[in-house]
Design a protein around this motif. Sequence first.
Motif, PDB file in Angstrom:
ATOM      1  N   LYS A  67       4.094   1.427  -0.881  1.00 47.03           N
ATOM      2  CA  LYS A  67       4.886   1.464  -2.109  1.00 47.03           C
ATOM      3  C   LYS A  67       4.080   2.055  -3.262  1.00 47.03           C
ATOM      4  O   LYS A  67       4.574   2.882  -4.024  1.00 47.03           O
ATOM      5  N   GLU A  68       2.836   1.622  -3.375  1.00 48.29           N
ATOM      6  CA  GLU A  68       1.970   2.119  -4.448  1.00 48.29           C
ATOM      7  C   GLU A  68       1.714   3.618  -4.282  1.00 48.29           C
ATOM      8  O   GLU A  68       1.770   4.385  -5.243  1.00 48.29           O
ATOM      9  N   TRP A  69       1.447   4.039  -3.050  1.00 46.37           N
ATOM     10  CA  TRP A  69       1.205   5.458  -2.789  1.00 46.37           C
ATOM     11  C   TRP A  69       2.443   6.276  -3.155  1.00 46.37           C
ATOM     12  O   TRP A  69       2.342   7.316  -3.804  1.00 46.37           O
ATOM     13  N   TYR A  70       3.586   5.800  -2.757  1.00 47.70           N
ATOM     14  CA  TYR A  70       4.855   6.484  -3.005  1.00 47.70           C
ATOM     15  C   TYR A  70       5.102   6.676  -4.495  1.00 47.70           C
ATOM     16  O   TYR A  70       5.493   7.760  -4.943  1.00 47.70           O
ATOM     17  N   LEU A  71       4.843   5.636  -5.268  1.00 40.64           N
ATOM     18  CA  LEU A  71       5.088   5.700  -6.713  1.00 40.64           C
ATOM     19  C   LEU A  71       4.081   6.599  -7.420  1.00 40.64           C
ATOM     20  O   LEU A  71       4.416   7.256  -8.414  1.00 40.64           O
ATOM     21  N   ARG A  72       2.863   6.645  -6.911  1.00 39.35           N
ATOM     22  CA  ARG A  72       1.812   7.436  -7.571  1.00 39.35           C
ATOM     23  C   ARG A  72       1.835   8.914  -7.194  1.00 39.35           C
ATOM     24  O   ARG A  72       1.143   9.720  -7.810  1.00 39.35           O
ATOM     25  N   HIS A  73       2.620   9.279  -6.177  1.00 40.34           N
ATOM     26  CA  HIS A  73       2.592  10.660  -5.696  1.00 40.34           C
ATOM     27  C   HIS A  73       3.949  11.365  -5.822  1.00 40.34           C
ATOM     28  O   HIS A  73       4.310  12.187  -4.986  1.00 40.34           O
ATOM     29  N   HIS A  74       4.665  11.039  -6.884  1.00 36.49           N
ATOM     30  CA  HIS A  74       5.976  11.667  -7.077  1.00 36.49           C
ATOM     31  C   HIS A  74       5.843  13.180  -7.269  1.00 36.49           C
ATOM     32  O   HIS A  74       6.683  13.953  -6.784  1.00 36.49           O
ATOM     33  N   ASN A  75       4.788  13.609  -7.940  1.00 34.53           N
ATOM     34  CA  ASN A  75       4.587  15.053  -8.153  1.00 34.53           C
ATOM     35  C   ASN A  75       4.406  15.784  -6.824  1.00 34.53           C
ATOM     36  O   ASN A  75       4.896  16.905  -6.647  1.00 34.53           O
ATOM     37  N   ARG A  76       3.713  15.143  -5.884  1.00 30.74           N
ATOM     38  CA  ARG A  76       3.527  15.744  -4.562  1.00 30.74           C
ATOM     39  C   ARG A  76       4.875  15.836  -3.828  1.00 30.74           C
ATOM     40  O   ARG A  76       5.169  16.828  -3.173  1.00 30.74           O
ATOM     41  N   TYR A  77       5.678  14.797  -3.978  1.00 33.80           N
ATOM     42  CA  TYR A  77       7.035  14.753  -3.402  1.00 33.80           C
ATOM     43  C   TYR A  77       7.837  15.954  -3.904  1.00 33.80           C
ATOM     44  O   TYR A  77       8.468  16.675  -3.117  1.00 33.80           O
ATOM     45  N   LYS A 104       0.828  -1.198   0.000  1.00 37.73           N
ATOM     46  CA  LYS A 104       0.000   0.000   0.000  1.00 37.73           C
ATOM     47  C   LYS A 104       0.869   1.258   0.000  1.00 37.73           C
ATOM     48  O   LYS A 104       0.641   2.201  -0.762  1.00 37.73           O
TER      49      LYS A 104
END
Length: 291
Positions: free
Chosen positions: A120-130, A118
């Motif tokens: 890992k998926e969030w991390y990969l999908r929110h690179h723009n937020r990062y 969960k």
Amino acid sequence: RKIEISFEMNPEDVNSNYLTELYEIGINRISLGGQSFQSKTLKILGRSHSNKKLRDSIKIIKNSPIKNWNLDLIFGVPEQSVISFEKDVEEAVLYEPSHISLYGLEINEKTPFGKNLKFKEWYLRHHNRYCEMYYWGIKYLEKSGIFQYEVSNFSKKGKEGRNNLLVWSGSEYLGFGVGAHSFFGGIRWSNKRSIKTYVNDLYQKKWPVDFEEKLSNRMIATEILYLNLRNSKGLNIEHWQNCFGFELQKTQIDFICRLCELGYAFWQKQNLCLSSKGFLIVDSITVELMP
């Protein structure tokens, strides 16, 4: 010039008597692993301190004899919003630390986060937020008089961490104590992490080394490349080539030109410097420019 001795602490370890004792034995800089003022973020990170404990520990530090101190903050945490990170930075600035470190969360396969699908998926999908958090943090700290001198490190003028400056310049250094790292004479090593085995080795007059490697000329050149690109002063390409006997290939020169055209890098006299966009991909840039 007075020697800087920096001591890392977690909020749960901070008390006034302890800080006074540290000061009396020569400690003159504190680095506090706060990470966040938000309860939700601390819980996700698995930190043992509360946001109240963090605030209390900062007040104790500010009233201690040690006036030079750093606060660690983290961004890119699963479920962390941009607004909550902004609140973290804004509150941190209010306490007037001399130094702030902004660390972007990295998820590695063998860590608890890496095993959590969960997260890992969030991390990969929110690179723009990062990226948004990082860019905002840089601008806000600069407006507050806290300037970036390395990818993750920001300070008031003249308050840069001397240990950071030493490491990121590629200079030699010695680390003493359990788990400490050293680099000297082209050799890198780390000390054993177990206090028991570390002390036993010393009693037996053995150097308590856990890992050691001899760096080749190419390895040292690559490290200097990487470390200098992480630094806001950048890399003197000509000096680097002459020092290690390498020459950039045409494809690498073309790559540098593209970086500059796309806003990832710029030239400051003879130094190639990375922009905030470039800092976020410094690893991949280093790979392209390796000798």
